[in-house]
Structure formats: structure tokens, C-alpha cells
Scaffold this active site. Sequence first.
Site, PDB file in Angstrom:
ATOM      1  N   ARG A  32       1.031  -1.284   0.136  1.00 11.02           N
ATOM      2  CA  ARG A  32       0.015   0.032   0.019  1.00 11.02           C
ATOM      3  C   ARG A  32       0.783   1.187  -0.006  1.00 11.02           C
ATOM      4  NH1 ARG A  32      -5.047  -2.711   2.338  1.00 11.02           N
ATOM      5  NH2 ARG A  32      -6.604  -0.907   2.589  1.00 11.02           N
ATOM      6  N   ARG A  83     -10.129   7.203   3.937  1.00 10.63           N
ATOM      7  CA  ARG A  83      -9.071   5.885   3.311  1.00 10.63           C
ATOM      8  C   ARG A  83      -9.226   6.144   1.788  1.00 10.63           C
ATOM      9  NH1 ARG A  83     -13.602   1.736   5.209  1.00 10.63           N
ATOM     10  NH2 ARG A  83     -12.577   0.239   4.153  1.00 10.63           N
ATOM     11  N   ARG A 120     -21.630  -2.349   2.745  1.00 12.66           N
ATOM     12  CA  ARG A 120     -20.996  -3.307   3.650  1.00 12.66           C
ATOM     13  C   ARG A 120     -20.882  -3.174   4.974  1.00 12.66           C
ATOM     14  NH1 ARG A 120     -14.879  -4.274   1.974  1.00 12.66           N
ATOM     15  NH2 ARG A 120     -14.480  -2.321   3.098  1.00 12.66           N
TER      16      ARG A 120
HETATM   17  P1  ADP Z   1     -10.076  -1.889   2.537  1.00 14.56           P
HETATM   18  O1  ADP Z   1      -9.264  -2.345   1.184  1.00 14.56           O
HETATM   19  O2  ADP Z   1     -11.681  -2.016   2.632  1.00 14.56           O
HETATM   20  O3  ADP Z   1      -9.450  -0.484   3.016  1.00 14.56           O
HETATM   21  P2  ADP Z   1      -8.498  -3.605   4.234  1.00 14.56           P
HETATM   22  O4  ADP Z   1      -8.920  -4.905   5.057  1.00 14.56           O
HETATM   23  O5  ADP Z   1      -7.514  -3.954   3.390  1.00 14.56           O
HETATM   24  O6  ADP Z   1      -9.704  -2.898   3.777  1.00 14.56           O
HETATM   25  O7  ADP Z   1      -7.666  -2.838   5.307  1.00 14.56           O
HETATM   26  C1  ADP Z   1      -8.346  -2.370   6.483  1.00 14.56           C
HETATM   27  C2  ADP Z   1      -7.367  -1.357   7.174  1.00 14.56           C
HETATM   28  O8  ADP Z   1      -6.350  -2.051   7.648  1.00 14.56           O
HETATM   29  C3  ADP Z   1      -6.723  -0.041   6.222  1.00 14.56           C
HETATM   30  O9  ADP Z   1      -7.629   0.916   6.343  1.00 14.56           O
HETATM   31  C4  ADP Z   1      -5.366  -0.057   7.057  1.00 14.56           C
HETATM   32  O10 ADP Z   1      -5.586   0.811   8.296  1.00 14.56           O
HETATM   33  C5  ADP Z   1      -5.007  -1.220   7.444  1.00 14.56           C
HETATM   34  N1  ADP Z   1      -4.062  -1.910   6.444  1.00 14.56           N
HETATM   35  C6  ADP Z   1      -4.363  -2.938   5.550  1.00 14.56           C
HETATM   36  N2  ADP Z   1      -3.379  -3.168   4.892  1.00 14.56           N
HETATM   37  C7  ADP Z   1      -2.356  -2.686   5.217  1.00 14.56           C
HETATM   38  C8  ADP Z   1      -1.120  -2.264   4.593  1.00 14.56           C
HETATM   39  N3  ADP Z   1      -0.626  -2.960   3.488  1.00 14.56           N
HETATM   40  N4  ADP Z   1      -0.347  -0.939   5.184  1.00 14.56           N
HETATM   41  C9  ADP Z   1      -0.820  -0.445   6.031  1.00 14.56           C
HETATM   42  N5  ADP Z   1      -2.121  -0.517   6.531  1.00 14.56           N
HETATM   43  C10 ADP Z   1      -2.800  -1.414   6.049  1.00 14.56           C
END
Ligand code: ADP
Length: 190
Positions: free
Chosen positions: A89, A146, A128
Site C-alpha cells: 500500500r 481511506r 458493507r
Molecule cells: P479496505 O481495502 O476495505 O480498506 P483492508 O481490509 O484491506 O480494507 O484494510 C483495512 C485497514 O487495515 C486499512 O484501512 C489500514 O488501516 C490497515 N491496513 C491493511 N493493509 C495495510 C497495509 N498494507 N499497510 C498499512 N495499513 C494496512
Amino acid sequence: MNNIILFGPPGSGKGTQAEKLAEHFGLLHISTGDMFRYELKNETPLGITAKGYMDEGKLVPDEVTIAMLRERVKNAGEVNGIIFDGFPRTEAQAEALDEMLEEADSPVKGLLLLDVADDEIVKRILLRGKTSGRADDLDESIIRNRIAVFNEQTAPVYNYYHEKGKAHKVDGIGSIDDIFGRLQTLVERF
Ligand code: ADP
């Protein structure tokens, strides 16, 4: 090994499609969001650290996320490949992932972007939120945050792989099966 990144803004359908791709191609599905939620449910120190960021719609810091992912990949065992959902990310995460996979001699084959417009995403996540039990899915301002984080910090990851000729854009609007069909066609060409 077939290592694939499923990429896209929050609510673009990564989780749903990653699961289907993992099953169809026999890949291990790794979702950093699911990993953080699991830690959170078990009230581990990692989960408690992550919660503060997740609740605000911010990214968990790179060093925490990369360390967790590195451990998961190291313990993956014998697999056909991994589908990464929600990771990388940031550019720093992408560099760390490439380094890890090069050490294992199995670089990323491709990144698939699920392309969905912002307004559609907000609608999907609010829907959701009614059933997901996720605090970050309930409040429109957190959802918008987000999306802003995605545009500012995460979108550059697409260019990072584009420069390597590995990025592919897929229309993320349509039925689950239609979108899966589009992804499947691309993965078969890897
Ligand atoms: P979505 O894609 O719906 O935002 P995720 O389940 O992928 O949901 O992620 C939820 C939260 O988890 C993110 O908003 C972040 O806070 C954290 N997160 C997930 N993956 C990462 C990542 N690779 N780096 C930093 N934070 C992450």
C-alpha cells in the site's frame, strides 16, 4: 511461483476476488487487512497498535506492516504462489515485497488494479458496513479518508509496477463473476 498483487481502492472488491482467484489457481491468499483484524480480535499488542490507525482510516506504519507480512511469507511453506490483497500500500512496502520475493527467486508476475470510481466505492462500503461489523465501514468521513489515503499514498504503487511493465487495469464494475472473468483472463496470460 505465481505471485500476484490484487490492487485497488478500499471497497473495490479485492477481498472477494482474491478469494476466488486463490481458489481457482490454487494460490495462498494473504490479506493484511484480515491479518490486522485477526490480531485485533485476539487483542494482541500488534492488533492494539493497528486499531488506532484502522479506526481513523489511516495506514498502519510501514515498519509494522512489513514485519508482519515478512513473517507470513516466510512461514508460507510450499505454495504455487501467493495472491497479495491489500499489500503493498506504499512504495516502501512495494520495495520490501520485491526484495523478499527476489530472495525467494519468485518475483511478482503482475499487479491487477480493480478500477472503481470514488462515489461507487463510498456506496459499496456503506452498504458493507451494515453487515461487516467493521468500525471503519460505518462513517462516511472515515471512508472518504481511506480513499484520500489511497489516492495519496497507495496509488503510486501502480506506477511503480507500471514502470516494470507489470501493471494491468481491470474494470471493477459489473457482476462478481464478470469481474472474476476479466481477472482470470489476465492471470492465465502471466
Ligand atoms: P479496505 O481495502 O476495505 O480498506 P483492508 O481490509 O484491506 O480494507 O484494510 C483495512 C485497514 O487495515 C486499512 O484501512 C489500514 O488501516 C490497515 N491496513 C491493511 N493493509 C495495510 C497495509 N498494507 N499497510 C498499512 N495499513 C494496512
